[in-house]
Design a protein around this motif. Structure first.
Motif, PDB file in Angstrom:
ATOM      1  N   THR A  77     129.208  42.523 -22.201  1.00 47.53           N
ATOM      2  CA  THR A  77     130.250  41.498 -22.198  1.00 47.53           C
ATOM      3  C   THR A  77     131.464  41.925 -23.004  1.00 47.53           C
ATOM      4  O   THR A  77     132.329  41.109 -23.294  1.00 47.53           O
ATOM      5  CB  THR A  77     129.694  40.163 -22.731  1.00 47.53           C
ATOM      6  OG1 THR A  77     129.202  40.369 -24.060  1.00 47.53           O
ATOM      7  CG2 THR A  77     128.583  39.634 -21.845  1.00 47.53           C
ATOM      8  N   GLN A 110     134.675  41.543 -17.045  1.00 52.43           N
ATOM      9  CA  GLN A 110     135.697  40.805 -16.308  1.00 52.43           C
ATOM     10  C   GLN A 110     135.266  39.360 -16.073  1.00 52.43           C
ATOM     11  O   GLN A 110     136.070  38.441 -16.194  1.00 52.43           O
ATOM     12  CB  GLN A 110     136.010  41.487 -14.970  1.00 52.43           C
ATOM     13  CG  GLN A 110     137.216  40.903 -14.268  1.00 52.43           C
ATOM     14  CD  GLN A 110     138.508  41.110 -15.062  1.00 52.43           C
ATOM     15  OE1 GLN A 110     138.808  42.223 -15.491  1.00 52.43           O
ATOM     16  NE2 GLN A 110     139.262  40.044 -15.280  1.00 52.43           N
ATOM     17  N   GLU A 111     133.996  39.163 -15.765  1.00 53.09           N
ATOM     18  CA  GLU A 111     133.505  37.800 -15.547  1.00 53.09           C
ATOM     19  C   GLU A 111     133.621  36.959 -16.813  1.00 53.09           C
ATOM     20  O   GLU A 111     134.015  35.794 -16.762  1.00 53.09           O
ATOM     21  CB  GLU A 111     132.064  37.807 -15.058  1.00 53.09           C
ATOM     22  CG  GLU A 111     131.555  36.411 -14.753  1.00 53.09           C
ATOM     23  CD  GLU A 111     130.140  36.373 -14.203  1.00 53.09           C
ATOM     24  OE1 GLU A 111     129.651  35.255 -13.982  1.00 53.09           O
ATOM     25  OE2 GLU A 111     129.517  37.440 -14.003  1.00 53.09           O
ATOM     26  N   VAL A 112     133.286  37.543 -17.961  1.00 50.75           N
ATOM     27  CA  VAL A 112     133.417  36.815 -19.229  1.00 50.75           C
ATOM     28  C   VAL A 112     134.870  36.432 -19.467  1.00 50.75           C
ATOM     29  O   VAL A 112     135.169  35.288 -19.831  1.00 50.75           O
ATOM     30  CB  VAL A 112     132.886  37.653 -20.411  1.00 50.75           C
ATOM     31  CG1 VAL A 112     133.285  37.056 -21.749  1.00 50.75           C
ATOM     32  CG2 VAL A 112     131.380  37.778 -20.324  1.00 50.75           C
ATOM     33  N   TYR A 113     135.767  37.368 -19.239  1.00 51.99           N
ATOM     34  CA  TYR A 113     137.189  37.062 -19.437  1.00 51.99           C
ATOM     35  C   TYR A 113     137.649  35.966 -18.472  1.00 51.99           C
ATOM     36  O   TYR A 113     138.252  34.970 -18.883  1.00 51.99           O
ATOM     37  CB  TYR A 113     138.053  38.314 -19.264  1.00 51.99           C
ATOM     38  CG  TYR A 113     139.513  37.997 -19.457  1.00 51.99           C
ATOM     39  CD1 TYR A 113     140.040  37.889 -20.733  1.00 51.99           C
ATOM     40  CD2 TYR A 113     140.332  37.753 -18.368  1.00 51.99           C
ATOM     41  CE1 TYR A 113     141.376  37.551 -20.925  1.00 51.99           C
ATOM     42  CE2 TYR A 113     141.663  37.411 -18.550  1.00 51.99           C
ATOM     43  CZ  TYR A 113     142.181  37.317 -19.828  1.00 51.99           C
ATOM     44  OH  TYR A 113     143.487  36.967 -20.002  1.00 51.99           O
ATOM     45  N   ASP A 114     137.343  36.150 -17.179  1.00 53.55           N
ATOM     46  CA  ASP A 114     137.811  35.192 -16.167  1.00 53.55           C
ATOM     47  C   ASP A 114     137.232  33.800 -16.369  1.00 53.55           C
ATOM     48  O   ASP A 114     137.945  32.810 -16.237  1.00 53.55           O
ATOM     49  CB  ASP A 114     137.444  35.683 -14.760  1.00 53.55           C
ATOM     50  CG  ASP A 114     138.214  36.921 -14.340  1.00 53.55           C
ATOM     51  OD1 ASP A 114     139.242  37.247 -14.989  1.00 53.55           O
ATOM     52  OD2 ASP A 114     137.778  37.583 -13.377  1.00 53.55           O
ATOM     53  N   ARG A 115     135.935  33.712 -16.675  1.00 55.49           N
ATOM     54  CA  ARG A 115     135.277  32.400 -16.743  1.00 55.49           C
ATOM     55  C   ARG A 115     135.457  31.694 -18.071  1.00 55.49           C
ATOM     56  O   ARG A 115     135.377  30.470 -18.114  1.00 55.49           O
ATOM     57  CB  ARG A 115     133.786  32.552 -16.461  1.00 55.49           C
ATOM     58  CG  ARG A 115     133.520  32.929 -15.000  1.00 55.49           C
ATOM     59  CD  ARG A 115     132.064  32.908 -14.660  1.00 55.49           C
ATOM     60  NE  ARG A 115     131.524  31.577 -14.858  1.00 55.49           N
ATOM     61  CZ  ARG A 115     130.251  31.347 -15.151  1.00 55.49           C
ATOM     62  NH1 ARG A 115     129.407  32.348 -15.288  1.00 55.49           N
ATOM     63  NH2 ARG A 115     129.810  30.117 -15.315  1.00 55.49           N
ATOM     64  N   PHE A 116     135.663  32.439 -19.154  1.00 54.08           N
ATOM     65  CA  PHE A 116     135.669  31.798 -20.466  1.00 54.08           C
ATOM     66  C   PHE A 116     136.900  32.124 -21.308  1.00 54.08           C
ATOM     67  O   PHE A 116     137.661  31.241 -21.669  1.00 54.08           O
ATOM     68  CB  PHE A 116     134.396  32.174 -21.244  1.00 54.08           C
ATOM     69  CG  PHE A 116     133.152  31.783 -20.530  1.00 54.08           C
ATOM     70  CD1 PHE A 116     132.751  30.454 -20.479  1.00 54.08           C
ATOM     71  CD2 PHE A 116     132.383  32.728 -19.879  1.00 54.08           C
ATOM     72  CE1 PHE A 116     131.598  30.083 -19.803  1.00 54.08           C
ATOM     73  CE2 PHE A 116     131.237  32.365 -19.201  1.00 54.08           C
ATOM     74  CZ  PHE A 116     130.840  31.042 -19.157  1.00 54.08           C
ATOM     75  N   ASN A 119     140.776  31.005 -20.426  1.00 57.24           N
ATOM     76  CA  ASN A 119     141.114  29.606 -20.682  1.00 57.24           C
ATOM     77  C   ASN A 119     141.127  29.280 -22.166  1.00 57.24           C
ATOM     78  O   ASN A 119     141.971  28.507 -22.635  1.00 57.24           O
ATOM     79  CB  ASN A 119     140.153  28.672 -19.947  1.00 57.24           C
ATOM     80  CG  ASN A 119     140.337  28.758 -18.449  1.00 57.24           C
ATOM     81  OD1 ASN A 119     141.452  28.923 -17.965  1.00 57.24           O
ATOM     82  ND2 ASN A 119     139.254  28.659 -17.718  1.00 57.24           N
ATOM     83  N   GLU A 167     129.956  34.263 -24.107  1.00 55.00           N
ATOM     84  CA  GLU A 167     129.411  35.292 -23.230  1.00 55.00           C
ATOM     85  C   GLU A 167     127.936  35.091 -22.937  1.00 55.00           C
ATOM     86  O   GLU A 167     127.398  35.643 -21.982  1.00 55.00           O
ATOM     87  CB  GLU A 167     129.647  36.680 -23.829  1.00 55.00           C
ATOM     88  CG  GLU A 167     128.751  37.035 -24.992  1.00 55.00           C
ATOM     89  CD  GLU A 167     129.186  36.457 -26.339  1.00 55.00           C
ATOM     90  OE1 GLU A 167     128.479  36.680 -27.331  1.00 55.00           O
ATOM     91  OE2 GLU A 167     130.218  35.774 -26.405  1.00 55.00           O
ATOM     92  N   VAL A 217     127.041  34.261 -19.378  1.00 56.04           N
ATOM     93  CA  VAL A 217     127.131  35.344 -18.409  1.00 56.04           C
ATOM     94  C   VAL A 217     125.962  36.305 -18.572  1.00 56.04           C
ATOM     95  O   VAL A 217     125.482  36.876 -17.604  1.00 56.04           O
ATOM     96  CB  VAL A 217     128.481  36.078 -18.545  1.00 56.04           C
ATOM     97  CG1 VAL A 217     128.547  37.282 -17.633  1.00 56.04           C
ATOM     98  CG2 VAL A 217     129.619  35.117 -18.245  1.00 56.04           C
ATOM     99  N   ARG A 276     123.026  35.767 -16.226  1.00 59.74           N
ATOM    100  CA  ARG A 276     123.253  35.768 -14.789  1.00 59.74           C
ATOM    101  C   ARG A 276     122.976  37.078 -14.060  1.00 59.74           C
ATOM    102  O   ARG A 276     122.722  37.042 -12.869  1.00 59.74           O
ATOM    103  CB  ARG A 276     124.699  35.355 -14.510  1.00 59.74           C
ATOM    104  CG  ARG A 276     124.938  33.922 -14.933  1.00 59.74           C
ATOM    105  CD  ARG A 276     126.215  33.423 -14.414  1.00 59.74           C
ATOM    106  NE  ARG A 276     126.213  33.660 -12.982  1.00 59.74           N
ATOM    107  CZ  ARG A 276     127.288  33.660 -12.247  1.00 59.74           C
ATOM    108  NH1 ARG A 276     128.440  33.439 -12.763  1.00 59.74           N
ATOM    109  NH2 ARG A 276     127.222  33.884 -10.960  1.00 59.74           N
TER     110      ARG A 276
END
Length: 131
Positions: free
Chosen positions: A38, A68-74, A77, A96, A99, A102
């Motif tokens: 993460t 990237q998923e951690v950045y985009d989802r959490f 924002n 994180e 994520v 998952r």
């Protein structure tokens, strides 16, 4: 094809998760270890974790790039909102964890699986609740 029941284990390479691999193996399970990167690991860290997984008997180790998923989802924002606890401490710390759980997705069989999937299929045997 994998013949023994398989457990997928979130793996940091530390004492607790290394012991968990040994305990699961003692219970007759093959173990696939998974590390979700993460953003806190260097390539050397990831290699060390893989080596530790092998050393304690994991049949396979998967490192999943979840940055990237951690950045985009959490984080995006939280950064945009300047969300701070007590006006000082970033609330993003710990986000994180959602994520990290998952990356392990059951696959339909133990054959070839897409990158990032762990071949646990229907053979995954959960630990007893009192373990």
């Amino acid at each position: 094809r994998i013949e023994m029941p398989v457990a997928a284990l979130a793996f940091s390479g530390g004492l607790d998760t290394s012991y968990a691999v040994l305990a699961l193996r003692r219970e007759g399970l093959d173990v696939v270890t998974v590390t979700a990167d993460t953003g806190g690991f260097t390539p050397t860290d990831l290699e060390t974790i893989r080596e530790r997984a092998e050393a304690v008997g994991a049949i396979r180790h998967v490192a999943v790039d979840a940055r990237q998923e951690v950045y985009d989802r959490f984080f995006a924002n939280l950064i945009r909102g300047n969300v701070l606890r007590g006006g000082v401490y970033p609330v993003a710390v710990g986000a994180e964890r959602f994520v990290q759980a998952r990356p392990v997705r059951p696959s339909p069989d133990d054959g070839d699986v897409p990158s990032g999937d762990v071949p646990i299929g229907r053979r995954l045997t959960p630990l007893p609740r009192d373990a």
